[in-house]
Motif scaffolding. Sequence first.
Motif, PDB file in Angstrom:
ATOM      1  N   ARG A 157       0.901  -1.708  -0.043  1.00  0.00           N
ATOM      2  CA  ARG A 157      -0.027   0.263  -0.585  1.00  0.00           C
ATOM      3  C   ARG A 157       1.050   1.022  -0.440  1.00  0.00           C
ATOM      4  O   ARG A 157       0.055   2.444  -0.542  1.00  0.00           O
ATOM      5  CB  ARG A 157      -1.184  -0.014   1.691  1.00  0.00           C
ATOM      6  CG  ARG A 157      -0.236   0.363   2.203  1.00  0.00           C
ATOM      7  CD  ARG A 157      -1.632   0.577   3.733  1.00  0.00           C
ATOM      8  NE  ARG A 157      -2.029   2.019   4.125  1.00  0.00           N
ATOM      9  CZ  ARG A 157      -3.361   1.778   4.152  1.00  0.00           C
ATOM     10  NH1 ARG A 157      -3.465   0.525   4.819  1.00  0.00           N
ATOM     11  NH2 ARG A 157      -3.743   2.963   4.696  1.00  0.00           N
ATOM     12  N   ARG A 158       2.059   1.213   0.324  1.00  0.00           N
ATOM     13  CA  ARG A 158       3.124   2.117   0.317  1.00  0.00           C
ATOM     14  C   ARG A 158       4.008   3.341  -0.454  1.00  0.00           C
ATOM     15  O   ARG A 158       4.267   3.402  -0.836  1.00  0.00           O
ATOM     16  CB  ARG A 158       4.018   2.409   0.919  1.00  0.00           C
ATOM     17  CG  ARG A 158       3.521   1.535   2.288  1.00  0.00           C
ATOM     18  CD  ARG A 158       4.126   2.050   3.878  1.00  0.00           C
ATOM     19  NE  ARG A 158       3.806   2.151   4.942  1.00  0.00           N
ATOM     20  CZ  ARG A 158       2.775   1.527   5.724  1.00  0.00           C
ATOM     21  NH1 ARG A 158       1.938   2.564   5.558  1.00  0.00           N
ATOM     22  NH2 ARG A 158       2.294   0.849   7.137  1.00  0.00           N
ATOM     23  N   ILE A 163       0.763   6.667  -4.345  1.00  0.00           N
ATOM     24  CA  ILE A 163      -0.041   6.775  -3.627  1.00  0.00           C
ATOM     25  C   ILE A 163      -0.040   8.403  -3.515  1.00  0.00           C
ATOM     26  O   ILE A 163      -0.900   8.439  -3.167  1.00  0.00           O
ATOM     27  CB  ILE A 163       0.381   5.843  -1.830  1.00  0.00           C
ATOM     28  CG1 ILE A 163      -0.529   6.688  -0.843  1.00  0.00           C
ATOM     29  CG2 ILE A 163       1.378   7.282  -1.278  1.00  0.00           C
ATOM     30  CD1 ILE A 163      -0.976   5.069   0.172  1.00  0.00           C
ATOM     31  N   ALA A 187       9.002  10.024  -3.352  1.00  0.00           N
ATOM     32  CA  ALA A 187       9.728   9.263  -1.881  1.00  0.00           C
ATOM     33  C   ALA A 187      11.073   9.036  -2.418  1.00  0.00           C
ATOM     34  O   ALA A 187      11.601   8.213  -3.859  1.00  0.00           O
ATOM     35  CB  ALA A 187       8.127   7.800  -2.393  1.00  0.00           C
ATOM     36  N   HIS A 190      10.671   5.593   6.683  1.00  0.00           N
ATOM     37  CA  HIS A 190      10.086   6.450   5.848  1.00  0.00           C
ATOM     38  C   HIS A 190       9.874   6.183   4.079  1.00  0.00           C
ATOM     39  O   HIS A 190      10.763   5.388   3.517  1.00  0.00           O
ATOM     40  CB  HIS A 190      11.334   8.065   6.472  1.00  0.00           C
ATOM     41  CG  HIS A 190      12.071   7.255   5.137  1.00  0.00           C
ATOM     42  ND1 HIS A 190      12.898   7.755   4.325  1.00  0.00           N
ATOM     43  CD2 HIS A 190      13.694   6.660   5.617  1.00  0.00           C
ATOM     44  CE1 HIS A 190      13.969   8.101   4.534  1.00  0.00           C
ATOM     45  NE2 HIS A 190      14.255   6.784   4.821  1.00  0.00           N
ATOM     46  N   ASP A 191       8.945   6.816   3.683  1.00  0.00           N
ATOM     47  CA  ASP A 191       9.598   7.376   1.926  1.00  0.00           C
ATOM     48  C   ASP A 191       9.474   8.195   1.539  1.00  0.00           C
ATOM     49  O   ASP A 191       9.774   9.072   1.226  1.00  0.00           O
ATOM     50  CB  ASP A 191       8.894   6.215   1.614  1.00  0.00           C
ATOM     51  CG  ASP A 191       9.180   5.226   0.781  1.00  0.00           C
ATOM     52  OD1 ASP A 191       9.972   5.509  -0.016  1.00  0.00           O
ATOM     53  OD2 ASP A 191       8.488   4.691   0.075  1.00  0.00           O
ATOM     54  N   CYS A 192       7.076   8.599   1.245  1.00  0.00           N
ATOM     55  CA  CYS A 192       7.521   9.715   0.789  1.00  0.00           C
ATOM     56  C   CYS A 192       7.643  11.136   1.113  1.00  0.00           C
ATOM     57  O   CYS A 192       7.451  12.012   0.804  1.00  0.00           O
ATOM     58  CB  CYS A 192       5.728   9.554  -0.055  1.00  0.00           C
ATOM     59  SG  CYS A 192       4.855  10.290   1.553  1.00  0.00           S
ATOM     60  N   ARG A 193       7.556  11.307   2.118  1.00  0.00           N
ATOM     61  CA  ARG A 193       7.602  12.275   3.803  1.00  0.00           C
ATOM     62  C   ARG A 193       6.670  13.367   2.859  1.00  0.00           C
ATOM     63  O   ARG A 193       7.562  14.063   2.991  1.00  0.00           O
ATOM     64  CB  ARG A 193       9.682  13.050   3.413  1.00  0.00           C
ATOM     65  CG  ARG A 193      10.008  12.037   3.507  1.00  0.00           C
ATOM     66  CD  ARG A 193      11.905  12.362   4.584  1.00  0.00           C
ATOM     67  NE  ARG A 193      13.008  11.234   4.505  1.00  0.00           N
ATOM     68  CZ  ARG A 193      14.480  11.997   5.361  1.00  0.00           C
ATOM     69  NH1 ARG A 193      14.473  13.126   5.098  1.00  0.00           N
ATOM     70  NH2 ARG A 193      14.418  10.570   5.910  1.00  0.00           N
ATOM     71  N   GLU A 194       5.780  13.078   2.779  1.00  0.00           N
ATOM     72  CA  GLU A 194       4.743  13.969   2.748  1.00  0.00           C
ATOM     73  C   GLU A 194       3.557  13.709   3.498  1.00  0.00           C
ATOM     74  O   GLU A 194       2.220  14.584   2.906  1.00  0.00           O
ATOM     75  CB  GLU A 194       4.202  13.813   0.671  1.00  0.00           C
ATOM     76  CG  GLU A 194       5.528  14.601   0.088  1.00  0.00           C
ATOM     77  CD  GLU A 194       4.572  14.920  -1.669  1.00  0.00           C
ATOM     78  OE1 GLU A 194       3.447  14.488  -1.504  1.00  0.00           O
ATOM     79  OE2 GLU A 194       4.984  14.569  -2.301  1.00  0.00           O
ATOM     80  N   ILE A 204       1.720  11.226   3.441  1.00  0.00           N
ATOM     81  CA  ILE A 204       0.305  10.380   2.852  1.00  0.00           C
ATOM     82  C   ILE A 204       0.792   8.522   2.438  1.00  0.00           C
ATOM     83  O   ILE A 204       0.269   7.465   2.671  1.00  0.00           O
ATOM     84  CB  ILE A 204       0.527  10.295   1.113  1.00  0.00           C
ATOM     85  CG1 ILE A 204      -0.571  10.382   1.539  1.00  0.00           C
ATOM     86  CG2 ILE A 204       1.686  10.850   0.533  1.00  0.00           C
ATOM     87  CD1 ILE A 204      -2.593  10.568   1.897  1.00  0.00           C
ATOM     88  N   CYS A 205       2.270   7.943   2.827  1.00  0.00           N
ATOM     89  CA  CYS A 205       2.271   6.859   2.652  1.00  0.00           C
ATOM     90  C   CYS A 205       2.202   5.937   3.860  1.00  0.00           C
ATOM     91  O   CYS A 205       1.615   4.528   3.288  1.00  0.00           O
ATOM     92  CB  CYS A 205       3.717   6.475   1.785  1.00  0.00           C
ATOM     93  SG  CYS A 205       5.364   6.772   3.103  1.00  0.00           S
ATOM     94  N   GLY A 206       2.207   6.408   5.011  1.00  0.00           N
ATOM     95  CA  GLY A 206       2.197   5.692   6.499  1.00  0.00           C
ATOM     96  C   GLY A 206       3.474   5.110   6.465  1.00  0.00           C
ATOM     97  O   GLY A 206       3.422   4.681   7.850  1.00  0.00           O
ATOM     98  N   GLN A 262       6.080  15.560   8.316  1.00  0.00           N
ATOM     99  CA  GLN A 262       5.858  17.072   8.401  1.00  0.00           C
ATOM    100  C   GLN A 262       6.096  17.881   9.285  1.00  0.00           C
ATOM    101  O   GLN A 262       5.695  18.481   9.092  1.00  0.00           O
ATOM    102  CB  GLN A 262       4.297  17.072   7.824  1.00  0.00           C
ATOM    103  CG  GLN A 262       4.531  16.222   6.629  1.00  0.00           C
ATOM    104  CD  GLN A 262       3.779  16.748   5.562  1.00  0.00           C
ATOM    105  OE1 GLN A 262       2.679  17.699   4.970  1.00  0.00           O
ATOM    106  NE2 GLN A 262       4.684  17.028   4.400  1.00  0.00           N
ATOM    107  N   HIS A 304       8.007  19.770  11.524  1.00  0.00           N
ATOM    108  CA  HIS A 304       9.717  20.364  11.382  1.00  0.00           C
ATOM    109  C   HIS A 304       9.682  21.029  12.935  1.00  0.00           C
ATOM    110  O   HIS A 304       9.218  20.837  13.726  1.00  0.00           O
ATOM    111  CB  HIS A 304       8.740  21.862  10.570  1.00  0.00           C
ATOM    112  CG  HIS A 304       9.012  21.457   9.441  1.00  0.00           C
ATOM    113  ND1 HIS A 304       7.435  20.165   8.218  1.00  0.00           N
ATOM    114  CD2 HIS A 304       9.731  21.238   8.210  1.00  0.00           C
ATOM    115  CE1 HIS A 304       7.987  20.512   7.559  1.00  0.00           C
ATOM    116  NE2 HIS A 304       9.408  20.853   6.951  1.00  0.00           N
ATOM    117  N   ILE A 314      -3.942   6.411   6.286  1.00  0.00           N
ATOM    118  CA  ILE A 314      -2.875   6.129   5.970  1.00  0.00           C
ATOM    119  C   ILE A 314      -2.250   4.833   5.933  1.00  0.00           C
ATOM    120  O   ILE A 314      -1.470   4.586   6.071  1.00  0.00           O
ATOM    121  CB  ILE A 314      -1.467   6.588   6.279  1.00  0.00           C
ATOM    122  CG1 ILE A 314      -1.522   7.641   7.288  1.00  0.00           C
ATOM    123  CG2 ILE A 314      -2.168   7.733   5.506  1.00  0.00           C
ATOM    124  CD1 ILE A 314      -0.429   8.681   7.659  1.00  0.00           C
TER     125      ILE A 314
END
Lengths: 637, 238
Positions: free
Chosen positions: A69-70, A74, A239, B38-42, B44-46, B67, B69, B142
Amino acid sequence: MQLDSRIPSGPIEKAWEKTRFEMKLVNPANKRKFTVIVVGTGLGGGAAAASLGELGYNVKCFCFQDSPRRAHSIAAQGGINAAKNYQNDGDSIYRLFYDTVKGGDFRAREHNVYRLAQNSVSIIDQCVAQGVPFAREYGGLLANRSFGGAQVSRTFYARGQTGQQLLLGAYQALEAQIDSGRVTMYPRTEMLDLVVIDGKARGIITRNLVTGKIESHVADAVVLASGGYGNVYYLSTNAKGSNCTAIWRAHKRGAAFANPCFTQIHPTCIPVSGEYQSKLTLMSESLRNDGRIWVPLQKGDKRPASQIPENERDYYLERRYPSFGNLVPRDVASRAAKAVCDEGRGVGETGLGVYLDFAESISRLGRGAIEERYGNLFEMYERITGENPYEMPMRIYPAIHYTMGGLWVDYQLMSSIPGLFVLGEANFSDHGANRLGASALMQGLSDGYFIIPYTLGNYLASNKLAKVDAGAPEVRNVLSEVENSVKRLLSIKGKRTVTSFHRELGKIMWDHCGMARNAEGLKQAIRQIRALREEFWRDVNVPGSGDDLNQQLENAGRVADFFELGELMCVDALERNESCGGHFREEFQTDEGEAMRDDEHYQYVAAWEYMGPDAPHQLNKEPLNFEYVHPAQRSYK
Amino acid sequence: MQRYEAKDVSPDMSFLEMLDVVNEKLIAEGTAPITFEHDCREGICGSCGFMINGVAHGPKSGTTVCQLHMRSFKDGDELYLEPWRAKAFPVLKDLMVDRNAFDRIIAAGGFITARTGSAQDANSIPVPKAYADRAMDAAACIGCGACVASCPNASAALFTGAKISHLGLLPQGQAERDRRALRMIAQFSSELFGSCTNIGECEAACPKHISLSVIAQMNGDYLKASVRDRGAVKESSD
């Protein structure tokens, strides 16, 4: 290398139907005898694995994240295009096709794009049936909005989280297949090489990212849906884990790499704030529906936005492109932003930024309406910058967002290695030299739900595939090559961190192979990348061992591949002596600063062939024919 | 417990960028860097998430740790970072845990069966806007696991309820509604999560503001499905 694009003959409207009819089918009872590997679980891979499992194939699905799901699909915010014409505003399959070919600056294959526009309609049906909560009007029907490069409202959306909702739809369908036993999922498993036997793709080598174990998996076909390579620039909207390793290693096993220099710079991202910056954050293009982009008329005007009167502002997109205004395609908007910043009219501390202003929309529609449309994006902006965009304009600047280039595929999405299929951003096929907004989600799902289930069956039914054992010498050889390269990275134990190399590579790429390129800069970049790569293999410090969870090791392998791909991108950009879409060569522009294509010499797909570690890549050309949409200089004026 | 000093921190850095800086220094000194997901750092990916001073994702409401800071902290603050605390989420290394139990809950029934290519026109079933909006509110989850980590019982009720609510609010989700509730809750119970006792820590910790009402919806669906399920079993055995 012979490139056969397998484009069907006859009228384009019937091409896909004709191809499907001519395809061979696999008997339902025989499907479970075939094993298919799917790498990546974004919209392309997730949809493919779910649909292939549903058909009865034995599917093994891989992702490097902890859960399918990641995948980075997304993070797509704005929406997905479809030629539904629900708004009765004159849309049609042909118009979506036309807009996409034109938006791609005539560097995409017409037949692929037409099929994409046809499939767009079924995608929305499919996703609604799966429970994707698209935005709706009070009457209960689906809502639409406009996106860049189009004059109709054909974009479907789920707040600012469309990618998330579409991906969760595909992920849920995939989990249902996992539960039924048709798909075996391998999370936290990274593909490190491709196994080719008798010229056909027959398996992959993976590393378990928790235990470090390197393993082989054999199959009758391999599907790569591992995404794009924007992280070659270090700073991008991708990402952190997004990488080119799966496609690059397949490339080194014989899959041609097409148009690597076609990268997309997204015009609306939050500007860089400091050296430590690890990634860039996109603000959806949909914001350009209601936000107006401007900079001060005067150079070096440091007054706060609120103190600059209306007649001292330059709404440069509305001025230069009156008919599309703030909704010009991404490449045009990005270059225009760069131009005003180069003139010294950029805003913010660094001068690398322009305003995206909602004041007028808020006074016209009310704050509530804007909040409903973009609330989560406004919140995100405030979290990152500490500024409130309801009260002062956003500051935005272009950033690397998407890569149109990728592994070369034919009309059936098969690469130049038989049995290796490539979907979504990982392939090159549909967006030419520039992708229009809300088209990436459309392509991923079109490839995964509506193309690969047919074309893969056709391949399996038309080829006699000998049984391959995981212990076969061809498999074992690739496995030990992978083991050796992992050991090599760990053995250097130099002084510099992986990230420091990656950041330096990214800067070279952004400076010389970014929004504007020129021959001199590209040549310099190639020299710099080679030198840096040599230093990497001499002085990189990958701490720890290969026998357990080691994030530095994972990253080191990816960065090593980015070096090689980055060089090829510069080679490709240097070879293409024209400007088209996102590829802007400063030597080739009109008097007004617009991109100048050279259709006579460059109307082709550049498919690069790997010739060995020390030999230059060989260029193969697939000529592009435009029978339906006639190339013209794109005009959005 | 390990102690690290974070130097050269700018208020404009994200929390993970601060950890990046710490890690770069550790590697240069020949020490093992801190492992975190970590992955998207926005947001949303969870992927990301850990406890900061006992609070999931740190002090800022509605914000994932990527997110968050550094302007939310003061110079000289002492921060205790811990991985998600739950038996169902075994720790893999440092701040990284295994959340595959969530995937198994979804696999048990968190979907609407729609065979590829079999769908009717998307506008043939209108969905009232209010329902679509509520479905979207629940679908915003998420899958980060902050709800489980914050719950004194380590319950996955908010996560499971969010999916049951999302799909159950839509007309497309009705055919499998009972089966979904029964199977997802059976799976949730068989993992090492605790039961929900309506404390509400999950809602407070959720970076996407998923409402506690999804748990009520889940309990309602489960109750109705259990009653109907008994009836169905009886009918078929008659």
